[in-house]
Motif scaffolding. Structure first.
Motif, PDB file in Angstrom:
ATOM      1  N   ILE A 101       0.920  -1.388   0.131  1.00  0.00           N
ATOM      2  CA  ILE A 101      -0.099  -0.055   0.007  1.00  0.00           C
ATOM      3  C   ILE A 101       0.789   1.335   0.032  1.00  0.00           C
ATOM      4  O   ILE A 101       2.048   1.148   0.465  1.00  0.00           O
ATOM      5  CB  ILE A 101      -0.784  -0.037   1.311  1.00  0.00           C
ATOM      6  N   ASP A 102       0.289   2.170  -0.672  1.00  0.00           N
ATOM      7  CA  ASP A 102       1.035   3.736  -0.515  1.00  0.00           C
ATOM      8  C   ASP A 102       0.502   4.043   0.695  1.00  0.00           C
ATOM      9  O   ASP A 102      -0.736   4.800   0.831  1.00  0.00           O
ATOM     10  CB  ASP A 102       0.642   4.672  -1.811  1.00  0.00           C
ATOM     11  N   ILE A 103       1.225   4.322   1.875  1.00  0.00           N
ATOM     12  CA  ILE A 103       0.706   4.678   3.133  1.00  0.00           C
ATOM     13  C   ILE A 103       0.539   6.242   3.104  1.00  0.00           C
ATOM     14  O   ILE A 103       1.129   6.967   2.550  1.00  0.00           O
ATOM     15  CB  ILE A 103       1.903   4.301   4.274  1.00  0.00           C
ATOM     16  N   GLY A 104      -0.676   6.497   3.671  1.00  0.00           N
ATOM     17  CA  GLY A 104      -1.037   7.612   3.810  1.00  0.00           C
ATOM     18  C   GLY A 104      -1.802   8.315   2.602  1.00  0.00           C
ATOM     19  O   GLY A 104      -2.437   9.291   3.003  1.00  0.00           O
ATOM     20  N   VAL A 105      -1.821   7.720   1.576  1.00  0.00           N
ATOM     21  CA  VAL A 105      -2.525   8.222   0.325  1.00  0.00           C
ATOM     22  C   VAL A 105      -3.962   8.343   0.372  1.00  0.00           C
ATOM     23  O   VAL A 105      -4.529   9.399  -0.006  1.00  0.00           O
ATOM     24  CB  VAL A 105      -2.028   7.196  -0.819  1.00  0.00           C
ATOM     25  N   ALA A 106      -4.531   7.294   0.950  1.00  0.00           N
ATOM     26  CA  ALA A 106      -5.903   7.223   1.024  1.00  0.00           C
ATOM     27  C   ALA A 106      -6.477   8.596   1.794  1.00  0.00           C
ATOM     28  O   ALA A 106      -7.524   9.341   1.544  1.00  0.00           O
ATOM     29  CB  ALA A 106      -6.531   6.055   1.753  1.00  0.00           C
ATOM     30  N   GLU A 107      -5.949   8.588   3.026  1.00  0.00           N
ATOM     31  CA  GLU A 107      -6.245   9.744   4.024  1.00  0.00           C
ATOM     32  C   GLU A 107      -5.766  11.415   3.302  1.00  0.00           C
ATOM     33  O   GLU A 107      -6.902  12.228   3.427  1.00  0.00           O
ATOM     34  CB  GLU A 107      -5.743   9.744   5.450  1.00  0.00           C
ATOM     35  N   VAL A 108      -4.859  11.316   2.722  1.00  0.00           N
ATOM     36  CA  VAL A 108      -4.517  12.709   2.104  1.00  0.00           C
ATOM     37  C   VAL A 108      -5.443  13.092   0.889  1.00  0.00           C
ATOM     38  O   VAL A 108      -5.870  14.052   0.881  1.00  0.00           O
ATOM     39  CB  VAL A 108      -3.173  12.731   1.827  1.00  0.00           C
ATOM     40  N   SER A 109      -6.015  11.867   0.376  1.00  0.00           N
ATOM     41  CA  SER A 109      -6.848  11.994  -0.864  1.00  0.00           C
ATOM     42  C   SER A 109      -8.205  12.460  -0.272  1.00  0.00           C
ATOM     43  O   SER A 109      -8.859  13.450  -0.955  1.00  0.00           O
ATOM     44  CB  SER A 109      -6.780  10.907  -1.704  1.00  0.00           C
ATOM     45  N   ARG A 110      -8.693  12.025   0.760  1.00  0.00           N
ATOM     46  CA  ARG A 110      -9.854  12.241   1.178  1.00  0.00           C
ATOM     47  C   ARG A 110      -9.716  13.552   1.707  1.00  0.00           C
ATOM     48  O   ARG A 110     -10.843  14.296   1.486  1.00  0.00           O
ATOM     49  CB  ARG A 110     -10.269  11.133   2.269  1.00  0.00           C
ATOM     50  N   LEU A 111      -8.904  13.898   2.335  1.00  0.00           N
ATOM     51  CA  LEU A 111      -8.807  15.479   3.008  1.00  0.00           C
ATOM     52  C   LEU A 111      -8.907  16.523   1.707  1.00  0.00           C
ATOM     53  O   LEU A 111      -9.471  17.529   1.797  1.00  0.00           O
ATOM     54  CB  LEU A 111      -7.439  15.650   3.791  1.00  0.00           C
ATOM     55  N   LEU A 112      -8.000  16.226   0.635  1.00  0.00           N
ATOM     56  CA  LEU A 112      -7.804  17.027  -0.425  1.00  0.00           C
ATOM     57  C   LEU A 112      -9.257  17.200  -1.119  1.00  0.00           C
ATOM     58  O   LEU A 112      -9.666  18.283  -1.584  1.00  0.00           O
ATOM     59  CB  LEU A 112      -6.811  16.485  -1.339  1.00  0.00           C
ATOM     60  N   ALA A 113      -9.967  16.083  -1.286  1.00  0.00           N
ATOM     61  CA  ALA A 113     -11.298  16.190  -1.849  1.00  0.00           C
ATOM     62  C   ALA A 113     -12.118  17.031  -1.224  1.00  0.00           C
ATOM     63  O   ALA A 113     -12.888  17.824  -1.727  1.00  0.00           O
ATOM     64  CB  ALA A 113     -11.991  14.794  -2.257  1.00  0.00           C
ATOM     65  N   ALA A 114     -12.116  16.838   0.125  1.00  0.00           N
ATOM     66  CA  ALA A 114     -13.169  17.624   0.939  1.00  0.00           C
ATOM     67  C   ALA A 114     -12.693  19.203   1.014  1.00  0.00           C
ATOM     68  O   ALA A 114     -13.604  20.020   0.974  1.00  0.00           O
ATOM     69  CB  ALA A 114     -13.039  17.096   2.397  1.00  0.00           C
ATOM     70  N   GLN A 115     -11.383  19.490   1.171  1.00  0.00           N
ATOM     71  CA  GLN A 115     -10.901  20.892   1.114  1.00  0.00           C
ATOM     72  C   GLN A 115     -11.132  21.569  -0.163  1.00  0.00           C
ATOM     73  O   GLN A 115     -11.601  22.782  -0.168  1.00  0.00           O
ATOM     74  CB  GLN A 115      -9.304  20.666   1.351  1.00  0.00           C
ATOM     75  N   LEU A 116     -10.951  20.758  -1.258  1.00  0.00           N
ATOM     76  CA  LEU A 116     -10.994  21.431  -2.609  1.00  0.00           C
ATOM     77  C   LEU A 116     -12.664  21.407  -3.094  1.00  0.00           C
ATOM     78  O   LEU A 116     -12.846  22.111  -4.435  1.00  0.00           O
ATOM     79  CB  LEU A 116     -10.192  21.005  -3.517  1.00  0.00           C
ATOM     80  N   GLY A 117     -13.230  20.402  -2.831  1.00  0.00           N
ATOM     81  CA  GLY A 117     -14.642  20.272  -3.470  1.00  0.00           C
ATOM     82  C   GLY A 117     -14.497  19.448  -4.737  1.00  0.00           C
ATOM     83  O   GLY A 117     -15.250  19.714  -5.753  1.00  0.00           O
ATOM     84  N   GLY A 118     -13.625  18.442  -4.634  1.00  0.00           N
ATOM     85  CA  GLY A 118     -13.328  17.420  -5.837  1.00  0.00           C
ATOM     86  C   GLY A 118     -13.900  16.305  -5.614  1.00  0.00           C
ATOM     87  O   GLY A 118     -14.431  16.116  -4.645  1.00  0.00           O
ATOM     88  N   THR A 119     -13.589  15.199  -6.563  1.00  0.00           N
ATOM     89  CA  THR A 119     -13.838  13.859  -6.643  1.00  0.00           C
ATOM     90  C   THR A 119     -12.239  13.191  -6.572  1.00  0.00           C
ATOM     91  O   THR A 119     -11.534  13.390  -7.011  1.00  0.00           O
ATOM     92  CB  THR A 119     -14.583  13.630  -7.900  1.00  0.00           C
ATOM     93  N   ALA A 120     -12.541  12.010  -5.740  1.00  0.00           N
ATOM     94  CA  ALA A 120     -11.548  11.088  -5.760  1.00  0.00           C
ATOM     95  C   ALA A 120     -11.977   9.724  -5.936  1.00  0.00           C
ATOM     96  O   ALA A 120     -12.992   9.497  -5.631  1.00  0.00           O
ATOM     97  CB  ALA A 120     -10.791  11.077  -4.095  1.00  0.00           C
ATOM     98  N   ILE A 121     -10.863   9.089  -6.449  1.00  0.00           N
ATOM     99  CA  ILE A 121     -11.299   7.572  -6.879  1.00  0.00           C
ATOM    100  C   ILE A 121     -10.065   6.884  -6.357  1.00  0.00           C
ATOM    101  O   ILE A 121      -8.882   7.321  -6.658  1.00  0.00           O
ATOM    102  CB  ILE A 121     -11.412   7.331  -8.576  1.00  0.00           C
ATOM    103  N   LEU A 122     -10.192   6.076  -5.479  1.00  0.00           N
ATOM    104  CA  LEU A 122      -9.176   5.433  -4.603  1.00  0.00           C
ATOM    105  C   LEU A 122      -9.220   4.026  -4.972  1.00  0.00           C
ATOM    106  O   LEU A 122     -10.199   3.132  -5.182  1.00  0.00           O
ATOM    107  CB  LEU A 122      -9.314   5.273  -3.136  1.00  0.00           C
ATOM    108  N   GLY A 123      -8.143   3.453  -5.383  1.00  0.00           N
ATOM    109  CA  GLY A 123      -7.784   1.771  -5.659  1.00  0.00           C
ATOM    110  C   GLY A 123      -8.438   0.998  -4.614  1.00  0.00           C
ATOM    111  O   GLY A 123      -8.180   1.310  -3.316  1.00  0.00           O
ATOM    112  N   GLY A 124      -9.068   0.065  -4.880  1.00  0.00           N
ATOM    113  CA  GLY A 124      -9.862  -0.752  -3.788  1.00  0.00           C
ATOM    114  C   GLY A 124      -9.125  -1.935  -3.229  1.00  0.00           C
ATOM    115  O   GLY A 124      -9.529  -2.512  -2.078  1.00  0.00           O
TER     116      GLY A 124
END
Length: 238
Positions: free
Chosen positions: A45-68
């Motif tokens: 896993i890329d450690i920390g990536v899911a959490e940072v991506s979620r934070l950025l999506a919320a902060q910027l009002g964008g969309t995120a697709i995270l590998g499952g």
């Protein structure tokens, strides 16, 4: 819901955050033949990536697709014919359960649905900008003398427009940043080559050092630093 990806919709901005290696999940019907403790390691896993991506999506009002699923189940950031798509070794660890695995089944279950989700989301954006988020270990166990000097590495293939905007901005907030080593986006950039470069869509690829985004404080810190940089790149290029 999909086992191949998680979709986060946090607003209407034409920004798609893509995180190929955001999960360490291994479905119950897949046996990788490894010590389960390795699923918390960078090889899975890329450690920390899911959490940072979620934070950025919320902060910027964008969309995120995270590998499952874990990159050890299938590596979503590889071309369809790449030898590393179904890894049998990773940083000195044998992934014995993959030796006789059905690649076509893993592609059908995980790889194709993930990339189709990215394509569908981009298709409904008028002026898309993509942020590709990865993280890296400061050193590889298989090559301990090769140290990665950056706090953030920048990944790109032929299109370096966003990289050239982002690097001085990230340096300006005190980060040690540069083109990623020992490999660059010219070698490992499959997802962005497919969805961004092939379609003329501007993008920024980043890799954060894992030990700096391994806890909530570090994840928030990097999201706060990255948010304005992403917006600056998007504003200049879309």
């Amino acid at each position: 819901m999909s086992e191949a990806f998680t979709l986060i919709e946090a607003g209407g901005l034409d920004l798609l955050i893509v995180a190929d290696h955001a999960s360490a999940h291994v479905p119950e019907d897949i046996d990788l033949g490894i010590d389960p403790a390795l699923l918390g390691n960078h090889i899975a896993i890329d450690i920390g990536v899911a959490e940072v991506s979620r934070l950025l999506a919320a902060q910027l009002g964008g969309t995120a697709i995270l590998g499952g699923v874990s990159r050890l189940v299938i590596d979503l950031n590889r071309e369809e014919d790449a030898p590393g798509l179904l890894p049998v070794m990773s940083d000195g660890h044998a992934i014995s359960g993959n030796r006789d695995a059905d690649l076509s089944d893993r592609m059908r279950r995980f790889y194709h649905p993930y990339h189709q989700a990215v394509e569908r989301r981009l298709a409904i954006m008028a002026s898309p900008f993509i942020l590709s988020v990865h993280s890296f270990t400061p050193r590889l166990a298989s090559d301990p003398d090769q140290r990665r000097p950056w706090e953030i590495g920048i990944l790109y293939g032929e299109d370096d427009r966003a990289a050239r905007i982002a690097i001085p901005l990230l340096e300006g907030v005190g980060l040690i940043v540069g083109d990623q080593q020992p490999y660059s986006g010219k070698m490992l950039n499959a997802t962005m080559n497919r969805h961004a470069e092939a379609n003329g869509i501007p993008y920024l690829g980043i890799e954060m050092r894992q030990d700096l985004v391994g806890d909530a404080a570090g994840q928030r810190h990097f999201a706060d630093l990255l948010g304005p940089v992403v917006l600056a790149c998007r504003s200049a290029l879309t």
